[in-house]
Design a protein around this motif. Structure first.
Motif, PDB file in Angstrom:
ATOM      1  N   LYS A  14      -3.470 -11.932   9.565  1.00 20.99           N
ATOM      2  CA  LYS A  14      -2.275 -11.766  10.400  1.00 20.99           C
ATOM      3  C   LYS A  14      -1.124 -11.099   9.660  1.00 20.99           C
ATOM      4  O   LYS A  14      -0.248 -10.516  10.281  1.00 20.99           O
ATOM      5  CB  LYS A  14      -1.806 -13.132  10.898  1.00 20.99           C
ATOM      6  CG  LYS A  14      -2.686 -13.730  11.974  1.00 20.99           C
ATOM      7  CD  LYS A  14      -2.206 -15.089  12.381  1.00 20.99           C
ATOM      8  CE  LYS A  14      -0.860 -15.011  13.030  1.00 20.99           C
ATOM      9  NZ  LYS A  14      -0.384 -16.294  13.531  1.00 20.99           N
ATOM     10  N   ARG A  17       0.644  -7.790  10.699  1.00 17.90           N
ATOM     11  CA  ARG A  17       0.234  -7.429  12.061  1.00 17.90           C
ATOM     12  C   ARG A  17       0.875  -8.304  13.127  1.00 17.90           C
ATOM     13  O   ARG A  17       0.909  -7.934  14.283  1.00 17.90           O
ATOM     14  CB  ARG A  17      -1.279  -7.547  12.186  1.00 17.90           C
ATOM     15  CG  ARG A  17      -2.031  -6.561  11.350  1.00 17.90           C
ATOM     16  CD  ARG A  17      -3.523  -6.671  11.630  1.00 17.90           C
ATOM     17  NE  ARG A  17      -4.253  -5.699  10.852  1.00 17.90           N
ATOM     18  CZ  ARG A  17      -5.063  -6.011   9.868  1.00 17.90           C
ATOM     19  NH1 ARG A  17      -5.254  -7.257   9.538  1.00 17.90           N
ATOM     20  NH2 ARG A  17      -5.689  -5.067   9.198  1.00 17.90           N
ATOM     21  N   CYS A  18       1.365  -9.459  12.756  1.00 21.69           N
ATOM     22  CA  CYS A  18       1.891 -10.425  13.716  1.00 21.69           C
ATOM     23  C   CYS A  18       3.328 -10.053  14.097  1.00 21.69           C
ATOM     24  O   CYS A  18       4.278 -10.359  13.375  1.00 21.69           O
ATOM     25  CB  CYS A  18       1.828 -11.832  13.138  1.00 21.69           C
ATOM     26  SG  CYS A  18       2.376 -13.107  14.273  1.00 21.69           S
ATOM     27  N   ARG A  19       3.490  -9.375  15.215  1.00 23.61           N
ATOM     28  CA  ARG A  19       4.810  -8.901  15.650  1.00 23.61           C
ATOM     29  C   ARG A  19       5.758 -10.050  15.975  1.00 23.61           C
ATOM     30  O   ARG A  19       6.949  -9.962  15.719  1.00 23.61           O
ATOM     31  CB  ARG A  19       4.678  -7.985  16.866  1.00 23.61           C
ATOM     32  CG  ARG A  19       3.892  -6.751  16.581  1.00 23.61           C
ATOM     33  CD  ARG A  19       4.662  -5.844  15.654  1.00 23.61           C
ATOM     34  NE  ARG A  19       3.783  -4.766  15.208  1.00 23.61           N
ATOM     35  CZ  ARG A  19       3.826  -4.257  13.996  1.00 23.61           C
ATOM     36  NH1 ARG A  19       4.677  -4.707  13.121  1.00 23.61           N
ATOM     37  NH2 ARG A  19       3.013  -3.300  13.649  1.00 23.61           N
ATOM     38  N   ALA A  70       2.343  -4.396   6.118  1.00 20.90           N
ATOM     39  CA  ALA A  70       2.346  -3.410   7.207  1.00 20.90           C
ATOM     40  C   ALA A  70       2.381  -1.997   6.642  1.00 20.90           C
ATOM     41  O   ALA A  70       1.678  -1.100   7.123  1.00 20.90           O
ATOM     42  CB  ALA A  70       3.530  -3.646   8.135  1.00 20.90           C
ATOM     43  N   LEU A  73      -1.071  -1.231   5.281  1.00 24.08           N
ATOM     44  CA  LEU A  73      -2.044  -0.965   6.332  1.00 24.08           C
ATOM     45  C   LEU A  73      -1.848   0.421   6.936  1.00 24.08           C
ATOM     46  O   LEU A  73      -2.818   1.082   7.307  1.00 24.08           O
ATOM     47  CB  LEU A  73      -1.942  -2.033   7.432  1.00 24.08           C
ATOM     48  CG  LEU A  73      -2.423  -3.434   7.038  1.00 24.08           C
ATOM     49  CD1 LEU A  73      -2.079  -4.425   8.120  1.00 24.08           C
ATOM     50  CD2 LEU A  73      -3.908  -3.426   6.735  1.00 24.08           C
TER      51      LEU A  73
END
Length: 76
Positions: A14, A17-19, A70, A73
């Motif tokens: 996560k 990626r976890c907004r 982020a 990635l």
């Protein structure tokens, strides 16, 4: 050494990626630092000041970790 599937936790999947987490940290981190500065900068040794300082620092570090992950990635 264990297999990759066993060592990969939900936390690492996560991170970055976890907004929802990123949005919450983007709001709570500055608010907690502002609250510490307004209410506890004159008495930084009280338990409340230390607790808020640690919480604010933890939120800031987690937000930084999300941002770095982020960025990593997107680079790949």
């Amino acid at each position: 050494m264990g297999c990759q599937a066993c060592t990969r936790s939900a936390f690492w999947q996560k991170l970055g990626r976890c907004r929802r987490c990123i949005r919450q940290l983007s709001v709570l981190s500055p608010l907690s630092w502002i609250a510490w500065f307004i209410f506890y900068r004159h008495q930084p040794t009280t338990i409340e000041a230390i607790t808020l300082f640690v919480a604010a620092g933890s939120m800031t570090l987690l937000l930084l970790a999300h941002g770095l992950r982020a960025w990593q990635l997107r680079s790949n």
